[in-house]
Each structure stands twice: as C-alpha cells, then as structure tokens.
Design a protein around this motif. Structure first.
Motif, mmCIF file in Angstrom:
data_model
loop_
_atom_site.group_PDB
_atom_site.id
_atom_site.type_symbol
_atom_site.label_atom_id
_atom_site.label_comp_id
_atom_site.label_asym_id
_atom_site.label_seq_id
_atom_site.Cartn_x
_atom_site.Cartn_y
_atom_site.Cartn_z
ATOM 1 N N PHE A 189 -2.054 38.684 -48.697
ATOM 2 C CA PHE A 189 -1.709 37.433 -48.509
ATOM 3 C C PHE A 189 -2.724 36.423 -47.959
ATOM 4 C CE2 PHE A 189 -0.184 39.322 -44.437
ATOM 5 C CZ PHE A 189 -0.762 38.299 -43.444
ATOM 6 N N VAL A 190 -2.633 35.175 -48.227
ATOM 7 C CA VAL A 190 -3.476 34.241 -47.888
ATOM 8 C C VAL A 190 -3.093 33.804 -46.449
ATOM 9 C CG1 VAL A 190 -4.698 33.883 -50.048
ATOM 10 C CG2 VAL A 190 -2.765 32.707 -49.433
ATOM 11 N N ARG A 191 -1.622 33.301 -46.448
ATOM 12 C CA ARG A 191 -1.073 32.968 -45.117
ATOM 13 C C ARG A 191 0.335 33.270 -45.105
ATOM 14 N NH1 ARG A 191 -0.561 26.168 -46.490
ATOM 15 N NH2 ARG A 191 -0.060 26.476 -48.798
ATOM 16 N N GLU A 192 0.913 33.023 -44.024
ATOM 17 C CA GLU A 192 2.360 33.384 -43.962
ATOM 18 C C GLU A 192 3.018 31.808 -43.832
ATOM 19 O OE1 GLU A 192 3.460 36.155 -40.695
ATOM 20 O OE2 GLU A 192 1.394 36.478 -40.517
ATOM 21 N N LEU A 193 4.322 32.162 -44.554
ATOM 22 C CA LEU A 193 5.021 30.783 -44.676
ATOM 23 C C LEU A 193 6.415 31.175 -44.182
ATOM 24 C CD1 LEU A 193 3.976 29.333 -48.243
ATOM 25 C CD2 LEU A 193 2.998 28.527 -46.035
ATOM 26 N N SER A 194 7.245 30.080 -43.947
ATOM 27 C CA SER A 194 8.627 30.344 -43.508
ATOM 28 C C SER A 194 9.523 29.126 -44.047
ATOM 29 C CB SER A 194 8.758 30.469 -42.407
ATOM 30 O OG SER A 194 8.349 29.560 -41.501
ATOM 31 N N ILE A 195 10.764 29.383 -44.565
ATOM 32 C CA ILE A 195 11.569 28.196 -44.790
ATOM 33 C C ILE A 195 12.979 28.395 -44.141
ATOM 34 C CG2 ILE A 195 12.629 29.719 -46.871
ATOM 35 C CD1 ILE A 195 12.486 26.831 -48.381
ATOM 36 N N ILE A 196 13.468 27.413 -43.644
ATOM 37 C CA ILE A 196 14.733 27.258 -42.823
ATOM 38 C C ILE A 196 15.771 26.555 -43.874
ATOM 39 C CG2 ILE A 196 15.985 26.576 -40.848
ATOM 40 C CD1 ILE A 196 13.844 28.433 -40.211
ATOM 41 N N ALA A 197 16.819 27.280 -43.970
ATOM 42 C CA ALA A 197 17.900 26.947 -44.723
ATOM 43 C C ALA A 197 19.298 26.960 -44.359
ATOM 44 C CB ALA A 197 17.635 27.598 -46.268
ATOM 45 N N ALA A 198 20.259 26.384 -44.688
ATOM 46 C CA ALA A 198 21.750 26.174 -44.175
ATOM 47 C C ALA A 198 22.725 26.292 -45.245
ATOM 48 C CB ALA A 198 21.825 25.217 -43.131
ATOM 49 N N ARG A 199 23.605 26.960 -44.836
ATOM 50 C CA ARG A 199 24.781 26.927 -45.883
ATOM 51 C C ARG A 199 26.057 26.599 -45.255
ATOM 52 N NH1 ARG A 199 28.639 30.725 -48.628
ATOM 53 N NH2 ARG A 199 29.013 30.123 -50.877
ATOM 54 N N GLY A 200 27.011 25.933 -45.712
ATOM 55 C CA GLY A 200 28.234 25.229 -45.018
ATOM 56 C C GLY A 200 29.281 26.076 -45.516
ATOM 57 N N ARG A 201 30.345 25.708 -44.825
ATOM 58 C CA ARG A 201 31.622 26.440 -45.187
ATOM 59 C C ARG A 201 32.116 26.461 -46.688
ATOM 60 N NH1 ARG A 201 33.642 29.899 -41.163
ATOM 61 N NH2 ARG A 201 32.760 29.399 -39.120
ATOM 62 N N LYS A 231 3.961 21.948 -55.261
ATOM 63 C CA LYS A 231 5.403 21.881 -55.643
ATOM 64 C C LYS A 231 5.843 23.120 -56.396
ATOM 65 C CE LYS A 231 5.219 16.948 -56.808
ATOM 66 N NZ LYS A 231 5.287 15.831 -57.973
ATOM 67 N N ALA A 232 5.156 24.065 -56.905
ATOM 68 C CA ALA A 232 5.719 25.371 -57.562
ATOM 69 C C ALA A 232 5.897 26.048 -56.544
ATOM 70 C CB ALA A 232 4.695 25.739 -58.537
ATOM 71 N N ILE A 233 5.177 26.211 -55.371
ATOM 72 C CA ILE A 233 5.583 27.172 -54.291
ATOM 73 C C ILE A 233 6.700 26.731 -53.349
ATOM 74 C CG2 ILE A 233 4.688 27.903 -52.001
ATOM 75 C CD1 ILE A 233 1.835 28.358 -53.067
ATOM 76 N N ALA A 234 6.752 25.433 -53.326
ATOM 77 C CA ALA A 234 7.965 24.661 -52.507
ATOM 78 C C ALA A 234 9.155 25.119 -53.225
ATOM 79 C CB ALA A 234 7.664 23.320 -52.399
ATOM 80 N N LEU A 235 9.127 24.915 -54.680
ATOM 81 C CA LEU A 235 10.459 25.252 -55.682
ATOM 82 C C LEU A 235 10.588 26.739 -55.508
ATOM 83 C CD1 LEU A 235 12.247 24.064 -57.449
ATOM 84 C CD2 LEU A 235 11.059 24.427 -59.330
ATOM 85 N N GLU A 236 9.565 27.883 -55.486
ATOM 86 C CA GLU A 236 10.016 29.125 -55.591
ATOM 87 C C GLU A 236 10.803 29.492 -54.329
ATOM 88 O OE1 GLU A 236 10.597 32.802 -56.755
ATOM 89 O OE2 GLU A 236 10.119 31.023 -57.866
ATOM 90 N N ALA A 237 10.236 28.746 -53.060
ATOM 91 C CA ALA A 237 10.790 29.158 -51.722
ATOM 92 C C ALA A 237 12.043 28.636 -51.597
ATOM 93 C CB ALA A 237 9.809 28.404 -50.736
ATOM 94 N N GLU A 238 12.502 27.530 -52.328
ATOM 95 C CA GLU A 238 13.774 27.229 -52.489
ATOM 96 C C GLU A 238 14.738 27.807 -53.174
ATOM 97 O OE1 GLU A 238 13.784 22.931 -53.580
ATOM 98 O OE2 GLU A 238 12.356 22.208 -51.879
ATOM 99 N N GLY A 255 16.752 31.915 -41.296
ATOM 100 C CA GLY A 255 15.117 31.801 -41.528
ATOM 101 C C GLY A 255 14.636 32.951 -42.249
ATOM 102 N N ILE A 256 13.804 32.511 -43.170
ATOM 103 C CA ILE A 256 13.214 33.454 -44.097
ATOM 104 C C ILE A 256 11.691 33.513 -43.894
ATOM 105 C CG2 ILE A 256 13.120 34.125 -46.650
ATOM 106 C CD1 ILE A 256 15.694 32.512 -47.121
#
Length: 359
Positions: A189-201, A231-238, A255-256
């Motif tokens: 890998f070239v760098r470490e990323l993370s994405i924070i996401a939430a899901r409601g009831r 944008k491609a990386i952001a979309l894939e992470a989402e 957290g992913i």
C-alpha cells in the motif's frame, strides 16, 4: 421492547469507561440524556463526566442488572465486550446497539475477513492456524513475510508479529500466547485511509469523508481529513462502508481501516464496531461529530450531516506529551481534548488535539 426514539431525559448506558466512552457521554449529555457507565475502575475517564458509574466486570450479572434498571438502551466503547454481557442485557429487556452480529464478526479476525470478502469488500490473502505446526504449514504455502495476529483481542499493534521466515512461524505462534491466529499477506500500500460511517435504526446511512492516517509503533499518531483522494477512491470507500453497514444490519458508528494500493484499489484492513480514533477529527471539522452521530443512531434519532466545514489534522497525545497542554492552549487553531487519565504512561493515549483550518 423499548420505545424509540429515546427522548431527552432518558438514561443511556455505556459499557466501558475509557476515552471513547467519555466522549460518547459528553455527546449524550449535550443531547439531554443522562449516562450510566459500567466500568471496572471507579475513577474512569467516562465516569468522571457521567451521571452514574456502576463498578464491576462487564459480564458481572449483578452489575448488568443494575445497569438494566436505569438504562433501556446500551452501547459500548470497545469491541471486546463479552458476548454473554450483551445476551444478559437483552434478556433483561435492554436494547443493545450495535448488535451481537457486529460484535461476533469484529471479535474474530478470521470471521471478520470472511464477512468482508462475502460482502464484496476485498482484503489481503489470509489463513487461520490453531497450532504452531499449522502456522508453519500456512507460512510454507503462502510464503513470507506474513503478519501473524491473534484471532481475538489485541489493539494498537499488540497481539501481532511479523514472520520473516517459514522456520520462525511456530516460535512466533508460541510468542503470541499459543492461541489461535490469523496469518495475513503483506499489503503493497501507498497509504492508510479510514472511513467513518453510521447507520440508523431506520436503515438510513451517513458517511464522513476519508481520513489519511499515519502510525508509529502500531499506534495512530495523526490523521488528516478530509483526505486528498480521487472521486473514484472516495466512491469505492463509500460503497465498502455501505456494504458493511447493511451486511451487519448495523446500528451506530463504525470505523473501517483501509489500505490504498499503488494501482488505486482499496483493501479493508479491519473494522471497528464503535466510534474510532481516526474519526476524532469530526469533533472540530463537522457540525455533527462521530460521537453525537453514534448517540443519535442508537437512540433512534435522525442521523446528522457529515459535510465538513474545516480541514483538520488530528494528533494523539501519548504519554507525557499531555504536559504540553499549556503550549497547545496558546495556539489559536488548536482544539484540545484531554481524557482525564490520572497517570501518563509511555504510549498511553492521554488526549488529542485537532488543528483546524476552515475549508
């Protein structure tokens, strides 16, 4: 059954009294909730800012019954909550979120990788081993180097070691305690990323922009967010985040952690069914941070916006670095978050700062 959404004035329970529990408690208080913390330490970071502290082990039936008597909705600050604690609370009529499925997946690194792959979220190649001989056989087939991790527990670089040669695999297995392990191929890998996401009831989701993360000695040193990604990386992470949330029928914040490869692809390193260190930037970069978002989700409230208003560099304060608070307080763009821990130890997370720049 618990009536949701949970109205202000209700008591929300938290299993765990560390810094994540503290920041969850502060967010809950801002929304008008009382907070009850179950923690083994009578003077915990979360207990210092909560209405009630119940002192006991996380699976102590008496302590759990005391928690259930005051809180009808309970969440947790770390993923190693004993499964029997969740079961006990549910039997007492308490709603626990995130649920047992998310805990089961996150507590076992092999189950986690299998779930991710089944959900269409790619990971490095991996294999399980239950003995030193089996670990050596896996290493011979997969080739070295390999990263060996205990299947359960371990954080901040603990519970893992590199296997550089096949002949070292059995000894490394014993050095990790002789417990079941997972062996992972290295990620180019070239760098470490993370994405924070939430899901409601109600199944609604809210996803924050990616953060770029830098570690030292297995411990997160700093995060930069929003990360400068295509944008491609952001979309894939989402898409990955959405698959994880749906696959676990998740409620709350997750957290992913991700690896960005040289060819632009993303691999999932691991998931954490809770608020996450790499999401601390949201406290000063977004109108609704990850802690309030989590409280909203588990309480059955609508999720809040995730659009950032500032670019943030989050820096963890480790050990005696917390003693620089006076200097940091003079910096006009720096927001200080200290955890109330009484003793500074090398490598211990004592607080963090967010250095803020308006977008």
């Amino acid at each position: 059954m618990v009536d949701l959404p949970l109205p202000p004035g209700s008591t929300l329970g938290i299993l765990g009294g560390g810094q994540l529990g503290r920041m969850l408690a502060l967010a809950a208080a801002r929304l008008g909730f009382d907070v009850a913390v179950l923690e083994r330490d009578a003077d915990s970071p979360a207990g210092q800012v909560s209405n009630h502290t119940i002192v006991g082990a996380y699976d102590d039936p008496k302590a759990l019954a005391e928690l259930a008597a005051v809180a009808k909705v309970v969440t947790f600050e770390f993923e190693n909550v004993p499964a029997r604690a969740v079961l006990t609370l549910q039997q007492l009529g308490v709603e626990v979120a995130p649920g047992a499925e998310a805990l089961a997946v996150a507590q076992d690194r092999v189950a986690e990788k299998q779930f991710l792959n089944a959900s269409g979220a790619p990971t490095v190649a991996f294999a399980a081993a239950d003995s030193g001989e089996e670990a050596a056989s896996v290493a011979a087939v997969m080739g070295c180097p390999l990263l060996m991790k205990t299947r359960r527990e371990g954080y901040d670089g603990k519970g893992q070691r590199w296997v550089e040669h096949v002949g070292d695999a059995a000894a490394t297995f014993e050095a990790l305690g002789g417990v079941p392990v997972i062996l992972e191929a290295p990620a180019d890998f070239v760098r470490e990323l993370s994405i924070i996401a939430a899901r409601g009831r109600d199944g609604a989701t809210a996803i924050y922009p990616l953060a770029e993360n830098h570690h030292e000695g297995g411990i997160l040193r700093r995060s930069l967010a929003p990360a400068n990604v295509s944008k491609a990386i952001a979309l894939e992470a989402e898409k990955i985040a959405a698959r994880v949330l749906k696959g676990l029928n998740y409620v709350g914040v997750v957290g992913i952690e991700l690896f960005e490869l040289k060819d632009g692809r993303l691999l999932v390193n691991e998931i954490a069914p809770r608020v996450h260190n790499t999401g601390h930037w949201t406290q000063d970069g977004c109108s609704v941070d990850q802690f309030e978002q989590h409280i909203r989700a588990v309480a059955g409230w609508p999720l809040g916006p995730t659009i950032p208003h500032s670019r943030v560099e989050m820096l963890n304060l480790l050990g005696d670095e917390v003693d620089t608070w006076a200097k940091l307080a003079h910096e006009p763009d720096t927001r200080i978050h200290l955890y109330g821990k009484r003793q500074a130890k090398p490598g211990r997370k004592m607080g963090h700062v967010n250095k803020v720049r308006m977008l």
